[in-house]
Write an enzyme that holds these catalytic residues in place. Structure first.
Site, PDB file in Angstrom:
ATOM      1  N   ASP A 339       0.845  -1.197   0.000  1.00 38.58           N
ATOM      2  CA  ASP A 339       0.000   0.000   0.000  1.00 38.58           C
ATOM      3  C   ASP A 339       0.882   1.250   0.000  1.00 38.58           C
ATOM      4  O   ASP A 339       2.102   1.161   0.111  1.00 38.58           O
ATOM      5  CB  ASP A 339      -0.961  -0.005   1.193  1.00 38.58           C
ATOM      6  CG  ASP A 339      -0.228  -0.067   2.532  1.00 38.58           C
ATOM      7  OD1 ASP A 339       0.775  -0.796   2.619  1.00 38.58           O
ATOM      8  OD2 ASP A 339      -0.636   0.625   3.476  1.00 38.58           O
ATOM      9  N   HIS A 666       1.778  -9.016  -3.143  1.00 36.40           N
ATOM     10  CA  HIS A 666       0.764  -7.951  -3.106  1.00 36.40           C
ATOM     11  C   HIS A 666       1.472  -6.601  -3.071  1.00 36.40           C
ATOM     12  O   HIS A 666       2.115  -6.244  -2.078  1.00 36.40           O
ATOM     13  CB  HIS A 666      -0.097  -8.131  -1.856  1.00 36.40           C
ATOM     14  CG  HIS A 666      -1.186  -7.114  -1.711  1.00 36.40           C
ATOM     15  ND1 HIS A 666      -2.424  -7.250  -2.317  1.00 36.40           N
ATOM     16  CD2 HIS A 666      -1.239  -5.950  -1.021  1.00 36.40           C
ATOM     17  CE1 HIS A 666      -3.188  -6.216  -2.000  1.00 36.40           C
ATOM     18  NE2 HIS A 666      -2.488  -5.407  -1.217  1.00 36.40           N
ATOM     19  N   ASP A 714       1.332 -17.637  -3.738  1.00 37.01           N
ATOM     20  CA  ASP A 714       2.057 -16.583  -4.445  1.00 37.01           C
ATOM     21  C   ASP A 714       1.114 -15.916  -5.444  1.00 37.01           C
ATOM     22  O   ASP A 714       1.226 -16.100  -6.652  1.00 37.01           O
ATOM     23  CB  ASP A 714       3.281 -17.165  -5.159  1.00 37.01           C
ATOM     24  CG  ASP A 714       4.090 -16.075  -5.844  1.00 37.01           C
ATOM     25  OD1 ASP A 714       3.956 -14.903  -5.450  1.00 37.01           O
ATOM     26  OD2 ASP A 714       4.850 -16.401  -6.785  1.00 37.01           O
ATOM     27  N   GLU A 723       2.435 -10.263   0.907  1.00 36.69           N
ATOM     28  CA  GLU A 723       2.735  -8.850   0.669  1.00 36.69           C
ATOM     29  C   GLU A 723       4.254  -8.658   0.775  1.00 36.69           C
ATOM     30  O   GLU A 723       4.976  -9.539   1.239  1.00 36.69           O
ATOM     31  CB  GLU A 723       1.996  -7.969   1.696  1.00 36.69           C
ATOM     32  CG  GLU A 723       2.036  -6.490   1.344  1.00 36.69           C
ATOM     33  CD  GLU A 723       0.879  -5.688   1.957  1.00 36.69           C
ATOM     34  OE1 GLU A 723      -0.029  -6.299   2.536  1.00 36.69           O
ATOM     35  OE2 GLU A 723       0.903  -4.446   1.836  1.00 36.69           O
TER      36      GLU A 723
END
Ligand code: 9MR
Ligand code: 9MR
Length: 848
Positions: A339, A666, A714, A723
């Site tokens: 993020d 991620h 994965d 992540e």
């Protein structure tokens, strides 16, 4: 990679020990997270009806005056339906204003064909509804939708226990785990331990063969049965081929009719590369700077969050509604993970581990500071005479400093917990394209102590390179610590997780200990020493099976008090506590047939388990640096095997390292899986790793009932298992750097001299020390030199009976008597100054 098998076979493979019988479950459930126990995912809603979990139900604020039912929707997509199968849709729902809504099962996309469209009448009291139907068509693109628009008045819609039962069980995911012989896919240190694990039904010893790249058998032996391993549910046997030491590429190991993926013997170059890659990873995670494609080929991108549209920028960020009436320029720092949030608590441990990677080179006998020196990593700050690893840590420290509440404001000196988007964004998303408003979240004691600790640590490390920056750090650290004492219990709430992670922590006694330890090491001041020695964490057993983490930082203080010279009266006990902790982790490694350093008491793996594996290796490595005990050094090398492929999934968790490495982590930036024009994460990116708690919808869908090692996929959608994150790559950087310093893993060359360093006078910032070197070998040594690094601000001004040359903290002494016969010694007198802080003797010396 993924095959679809009937549930019974898959369950037997994944969950049930061979031989047990498996029964079909009741009607298959097609809805994921219909109870909202794991947040709102994968539910979605229209922008006019923001939803969140309230008292365990999903509640949405529906606006007044929309025209149609479908003008406000709460739904779940990717529902599979089979023609001719019967289904039952059930849920409980309420509306604060009585209203009739629609409950549909339909196609998610045009032509939106409906299987059912019911009209439940909602009341303020929750009621249960249930509808049965037979599906008319096959689809994997179905949708359960609550169409809640078309109301004249605004209301709150709440729903819970949503269920769609029927049809075939959702296909069960079975990972492709490749050959059953599991090895470190990168390779083994030639003089280090070499262990492998064989998954087999056999319970008695099996023969094994090691082959070189030409296929010639070069070694062989017999496996050791290890029984059923609880972390994987597999029956396994162990291979130890440590005795084979010839370097080469492309070896394979065969047992039970299976042959491993190829690997190298002689891995020092690979670990040297891993050190550089893991550390250079931080540059591409930077916020507020253009990433140069020349420096990071394939990863160039525009600067993110500098206020250039569509970014709203981190250059002038307001507080969340009502939080404060100022704005701060909080540009820079690293994006935390996949993020675009920037969080001080997690920035703290990551910056600490980079600085510790550097500080270790001053205090560990066989470290190689030249590998992380100026010009070594892929980042722009070359030629500034500052080690690159410190330049990278500074990028985060500067951001953390900006997060401190300015003087004159309420709560001055405290540090804002985090800055991130107002709402979660989707994937992929280039940072420069993020249109969300950015917000400062309230200060917390935890964030404040993270700044206190890392700024104090940075002050002593940057002092020899940039006095002004060091002074700024020290002042900020002291201000922060004082502010934390004045506001000792300001906690970030766990509920604050919209648009960014919560990083909540309601016990900051460990952060207090860590900050006091760093302030004490850097300043020597009594108040900090007292805070250290009176903390419960100073004597507690803090090397727990779960390992240290962003939320439990006491170990960071303890490790530094043990390894960085300081004046603690009980320092020997502190050092012994690290050795004891390391021995316990070593026992964990030896007890597990995959050599895993992490064995939490719950028997379940936590979010980011790979970082716990690494952080436990940090403790073992530190104990090796303190003792030189070979079994500890070997333990770290064996512990790395697990991350590089010797595991139940046959998965290397480090991108680009090993035959079968993670590549779909991620991340909004390196989202190749979602858009082929984007790159995969760069080489040296660590995946978070298996997480038993399955905290994302994909993991919930694919991995129910997984044994710990199998709780990983994965896939870019699995943020709770796959992540990337700064605190995970910092742990990888630290351990990779340690292993790279061990060469091929043999005993370091014994030195033929010994050094004694005594401070004979220390007054008013001036000191006199003597350095005596003795030839302990059997040969006469000519032209000998002595090298060491100060861990404080000491500067040598004058040497008597020899010369001293100092570069930053590094000193090289050449005595006048440059010829020493065996048993002879000579002493050089050093006169120096200490601009600030204590005058600790160096931790280690090189001579010869
Ligand atoms: O992308 C987010 C990731 O960085 C976080 O670790 C995770 C947990 O806080 O949340 C991810 O974001 C998801 C959010 O929680 C819910 N909506 C979907 C988001 C993207 O997958
Ligand atoms: O690493 C964090 C882990 O310990 C927590 O259990 C989890 C849920 O709160 O959050 C993890 O951190 C994520 C953060 O919340 C948002 N950015 C991505 C982080 C790594 O997944």
């Amino acid at each position: 990679m993924q095959r679809k098998l009937p549930i019974a076979i898959a369950a037997a493979l994944l969950i049930v020990p061979l031989g047990a019988s498996v029964a079909y479950a009741d009607p298959a459930e097609q809805i994921i997270n219909g109870t909202f126990d794991s947040g709102t995912d994968p539910w979605w809603w229209t922008g006019n009806s923001p939803a969140s979990v309230v008292d365990g139900r999903l509640c949405a604020n529906i606006p007044a005056g929309t025209a149609n039912p479908w003008d406000a929707i709460i739904g779940q997509n990717q529902i599979t339906l089979q023609a001719g199968e019967s289904y039952r849709l059930a849920f409980s729902a309420s509306a604060s204003v009585p209203v009739t809504v629609r409950a549909n099962v339909q196609l998610a996309d045009p032509p939106y064909t409906q299987e059912i469209s019911e009209t439940p009448q909602l009341t303020p009291a929750a009621k249960d509804f249930g509808y049965t139907f037979t599906a008319a068509a096959d689809t994997t693109g179905g949708q359960v939708a609550f169409q809640v628009g078309g109301s004249a008045s605004a209301y709150t819609f709440c729903v819970d226990n949503v269920s769609l039962q029927g049809g075939a069980p959702p296909p069960v995911y079975v990972p492709d785990t490749g050959p059953r012989v599991r090895v470190n896919q990168v390779g083994y240190l030639a003089d280090g331990p070499k262990r492998a694990t064989v998954v087999t039904e056999a319970t008695t010893a099996l023969p094994w063969q090691l082959r070189n790249a030409a296929g010639t058998v070069v070694a062989g032996g017999s496996t050791t049965p290890r029984g059923v391993d609880a972390t994987s549910g597999q029956n396994v046997q162990a291979v130890d081929f440590s005795g084979y030491r010839t370097q080469g590429k492309g070896f394979t190991l065969t047992a039970d009719g299976e042959t491993s993926v190829p690997f190298d013997i002689g891995a020092s170059t690979a670990y040297e590369q891993l050190r550089a890659d893991a550390l250079s990873w931080f540059y591409v995670q930077r916020s507020g700077i253009e990433i140069s494609d020349a420096i990071a080929p394939g990863y160039g991108r525009k600067a993110g969050h500098l206020g250039v549209a569509p970014n709203q920028g981190d250059t002038s960020v307001p507080c969340q509604a009502g939080g404060c009436d100022y704005r701060l320029d909080v540009r820079g720092g690293w994006y935390d993970a996949g993020d675009h949030g920037k969080y001080v608590v997690n920035g703290g441990i990551a910056a600490y581990q980079l600085m510790s990677t550097f500080e270790r080179t001053k205090v560990a006998a066989n470290a190689r500071p030249q590998s992380i020196a100026d010009g070594t990593l892929r980042l722009p700050e070359h030629g500034n005479a500052t080690p690159d690893v410190l330049d990278e840590a500074r990028w985060e420290l500067e951001f953390m400093l900006r997060m401190q509440v300015p003087a004159g404001q309420p709560l001055a000196g405290l540090v804002h917990h985090k800055v991130h988007d107002q709402n979660w964004t989707g994937l992929p998303l280039d940072p420069a394209a993020d249109p969300q408003p950015r917000e400062l979240h309230p200060p917390s004691t935890a964030a404040t102590l993270n700044l206190a600790a890392t700024a104090a640590q940075g002050a002593r490390l940057f002092a020899p390179y940039d006095k002004a920056f060091a002074a700024k750090l020290l002042a900020a650290a002291k201000t922060a610590y004082a502010a934390a004492l004045a506001h000792p219990a300001v906690y970030a709430p766990g509920s604050d997780s919209n648009g960014g992670g919560a990083y909540d922590d309601a016990d900051v006694s460990d952060e207090f200990y860590w900050a006091a330890a760093e302030l004490y090491i850097s300043t020597g001041e009594k108040a900090y020493r007292d805070a250290v020695t009176t903390s419960k964490w100073h004597t507690a057993d803090i090397f727990k099976p779960e390992g240290f983490s962003w939320g439990f930082t006491a170990a960071l203080g303890r490790l530094d008090l043990a390894s960085v010279p300081n004046g603690l009266p009980d320092r020997d006990r502190v050092r012994q506590s690290v050795v004891d902790g390391a021995k316990a982790y070593l026992a964990t490694i030896n007890a597990n047939p995959y050599g895993i350093s992490y064995a939490p008491g719950t028997g379940k793996y936590e979010w980011g388990s790979n970082s716990a594996v690494l952080n436990n290796l940090v403790v073992i490595a530190t104990a090796y640096d303190l003792t030189g005990s070979a079994d500890l050094r070997n333990g770290v090398a064996t512990g790395m095997d697990y991350l590089l492929g010797r595991n139940a999934l046959n998965q290397s968790y480090v991108t680009g390292y090993g035959e079968r490495s993670s590549r779909n982590q991620h991340t909004r930036i390196f989202a190749h899986q979602l858009n082929a024009a984007l790159p995969n994460p760069p080489k040296g990116s660590l995946a978070g790793g298996p997480n038993s708690y399955l905290q994302d919808p994909l993991a919930q869908k694919l991995l129910p009932g997984c044994a710990p090692q199998f709780c990983y996929v994965d896939d870019i959608n699995s943020y709770s298992t796959n992540e990337i994150a700064i605190n995970w790559n910092s742990a990888l950087s630290w351990v990779a750097s340690f292993v790279a310093d061990q060469g091929e893993g043999g005993a370091p060359k014994a030195s033929a001299c010994s050094v004694r360093y005594d401070t004979v006078l220390n007054l008013g910032g001036v000191f006199i020390a003597t350095a005596t070197v003795k030839n302990t070998g059997r040969q006469t040594v000519d032209n000998w030199k002595l090298r060491f690094a100060y861990t404080g601000t000491q500067r040598i001004e004058l040497a008597v009976n020899g010369t001293a040359v100092q570069t930053a903290a590094n000193v090289q002494v050449t005595p006048r008597d440059s010829r020493l016969r065996p048993g002879e010694q000579t002493t050089v007198v050093l006169v120096g100054t200490v601009p600030w802080g204590p005058n600790a003797a160096p931790a280690t010396f090189q001579c010869g």
